[in-house]
Write a protein that holds these residues in place. Structure first.
Motif, PDB file in Angstrom:
ATOM      1  N   CYS A 205      -7.453   2.905  -5.112  1.00 45.38           N
ATOM      2  CA  CYS A 205      -6.980   2.745  -3.734  1.00 45.38           C
ATOM      3  C   CYS A 205      -7.462   1.427  -3.139  1.00 45.38           C
ATOM      4  N   LEU A 206      -8.686   1.057  -3.414  1.00 51.71           N
ATOM      5  CA  LEU A 206      -9.190  -0.224  -2.914  1.00 51.71           C
ATOM      6  C   LEU A 206      -8.380  -1.389  -3.473  1.00 51.71           C
ATOM      7  N   SER A 207      -7.983  -1.288  -4.737  1.00 47.81           N
ATOM      8  CA  SER A 207      -7.176  -2.370  -5.319  1.00 47.81           C
ATOM      9  C   SER A 207      -5.792  -2.423  -4.693  1.00 47.81           C
ATOM     10  N   LEU A 208      -5.214  -1.260  -4.383  1.00 44.47           N
ATOM     11  CA  LEU A 208      -3.918  -1.228  -3.711  1.00 44.47           C
ATOM     12  C   LEU A 208      -4.017  -1.807  -2.300  1.00 44.47           C
ATOM     13  N   MET A 239      -6.431  14.960  -7.099  1.00 46.13           N
ATOM     14  CA  MET A 239      -5.665  15.275  -5.874  1.00 46.13           C
ATOM     15  C   MET A 239      -4.260  14.679  -5.871  1.00 46.13           C
ATOM     16  N   PRO A 240      -4.016  13.405  -6.031  1.00 46.20           N
ATOM     17  CA  PRO A 240      -4.951  12.292  -5.941  1.00 46.20           C
ATOM     18  C   PRO A 240      -5.244  11.833  -4.504  1.00 46.20           C
ATOM     19  N   ILE A 241      -4.272  12.035  -3.550  1.00 46.42           N
ATOM     20  CA  ILE A 241      -4.479  11.683  -2.147  1.00 46.42           C
ATOM     21  C   ILE A 241      -4.132  12.887  -1.284  1.00 46.42           C
ATOM     22  N   VAL A 242      -5.038  13.229  -0.359  1.00 46.16           N
ATOM     23  CA  VAL A 242      -4.812  14.374   0.519  1.00 46.16           C
ATOM     24  C   VAL A 242      -5.101  13.960   1.958  1.00 46.16           C
ATOM     25  N   LEU A 261      -0.193   5.205   0.443  1.00 46.42           N
ATOM     26  CA  LEU A 261      -0.965   5.378  -0.789  1.00 46.42           C
ATOM     27  C   LEU A 261      -0.421   6.465  -1.712  1.00 46.42           C
ATOM     28  N   ALA A 262       0.018   7.586  -1.152  1.00 45.83           N
ATOM     29  CA  ALA A 262       0.345   8.750  -1.974  1.00 45.83           C
ATOM     30  C   ALA A 262       1.366   8.476  -3.080  1.00 45.83           C
ATOM     31  N   PRO A 263       2.522   7.859  -2.774  1.00 40.47           N
ATOM     32  CA  PRO A 263       3.484   7.629  -3.875  1.00 40.47           C
ATOM     33  C   PRO A 263       2.986   6.643  -4.914  1.00 40.47           C
ATOM     34  N   ARG A 264       2.188   5.678  -4.490  1.00 41.94           N
ATOM     35  CA  ARG A 264       1.647   4.682  -5.433  1.00 41.94           C
ATOM     36  C   ARG A 264       0.610   5.313  -6.346  1.00 41.94           C
TER      37      ARG A 264
END
Length: 269
Positions: A205-208, A239-242, A261-264
């Motif tokens: 996530c930090l890289s995105l 999860m990956p994102i919640v 973030l979620a779709p990526r």
């Protein structure tokens, strides 16, 4: 199913250092369509942590093959890999431990994560705080007694996850996830130099975010910063994102960062 040093077994030596001292590390990977998400990142995590713990692990090639084999057989689910220092004597000294033990297991994917992604979750403040230790901070070692206690307290509430502070009162992580919160166009995540686990999904996530329009800041923050946020998210590789819908009396209505973030993260690796 368990695979211990390449053989199907369901028992571990009583003098294994994992049993005696929690001496080792682990990683938990998501398996989809017979493949391991973030395979290289998981292998690197194990190597980095073994190096930090001075565990002489050098069997990456057979471990990689075993991970790929178990994932192909499982199809979808969770693959957990544990590396222990191996068998040893009664005392703390690792001098006689020359052969690490590798343990692989597979299990079904957590069913609740699909519902959590759709509905969001509630957070509660954990009464259990994490000890500060910069030598171990960021690592996913086997000493998880703090998380066991955090989970035990969490299960006495109606919340799905717990916001966890360190012993100085700084926001650090959740019981089994890392944490992000957004205020305007700035995204914050706890600085993990003294406690917490630097998760693989957190790093992704930090890289995105580094390539996005958002400004990203790793901070030492109090729980009030989370309460005042426009949006709060949790992440781990499963999860990956919640999205978080409430923390105590505070409700979060925005899904802006989640929708970015979620779709990526779902299509990653």
């Amino acid at each position: 199913m368990f695979l211990i040093n390449g053989k199907e077994r369901d028992s571990l030596a009583a003098n294994d250092r994992a049993v005696q001292f929690g001496d080792g590390c682990f990683t938990t990977a998501r398996v989809r369509n017979g493949k391991v998400d973030f395979l290289e990142a998981h292998l690197q995590r194990l190597q980095t942590t073994c190096h930090a713990l001075m565990i002489p692990f050098a069997d990456e090639a057979p471990l990689r093959d075993e991970m790929l084999q178990m994932a192909a057989e499982k199809g979808d689910g969770v693959l957990k890999v544990i590396i222990t220092r191996g068998n040893g004597g009664r005392g703390y000294s690792p001098a006689t431990c020359l052969t690490p033990t590798r343990i692989l297991s597979v299990s079904p994917a957590p069913a609740q994560y699909v519902r959590w992604r759709e509905e969001g979750i509630t957070l509660v403040l954990s009464p259990v705080r994490l000890g500060r230790n910069p030598h171990l901070a960021g690592l996913k070692h086997l000493n998880r007694l703090e998380q066991v206690l955090i989970r035990a307290h969490l299960e006495q509430t109606d919340a799905q996850e717990a916001l966890v502070l360190d012993s100085e009162g700084w926001v650090t992580e959740c019981c089994a996830a890392n944490l992000f919160w957004r205020a305007g166009d700035t995204v914050f995540t706890p600085r993990l130099t003294h406690a917490g686990v630097n998760g693989i999904m957190r790093q992704f996530c930090l890289s995105l975010l580094a390539q996005s329009r958002y400004r990203v800041v790793e901070v030492n923050a109090r729980e009030e910063a989370v309460q005042q946020a426009d949006e709060v998210l949790l992440c781990n590789v499963l999860m990956p994102i919640v999205p978080v819908k409430a923390f105590g009396e505070v409700c979060y209505l925005s899904h802006e960062l989640f929708e970015f973030l979620a779709p990526r993260c779902e299509s990653s690796d």
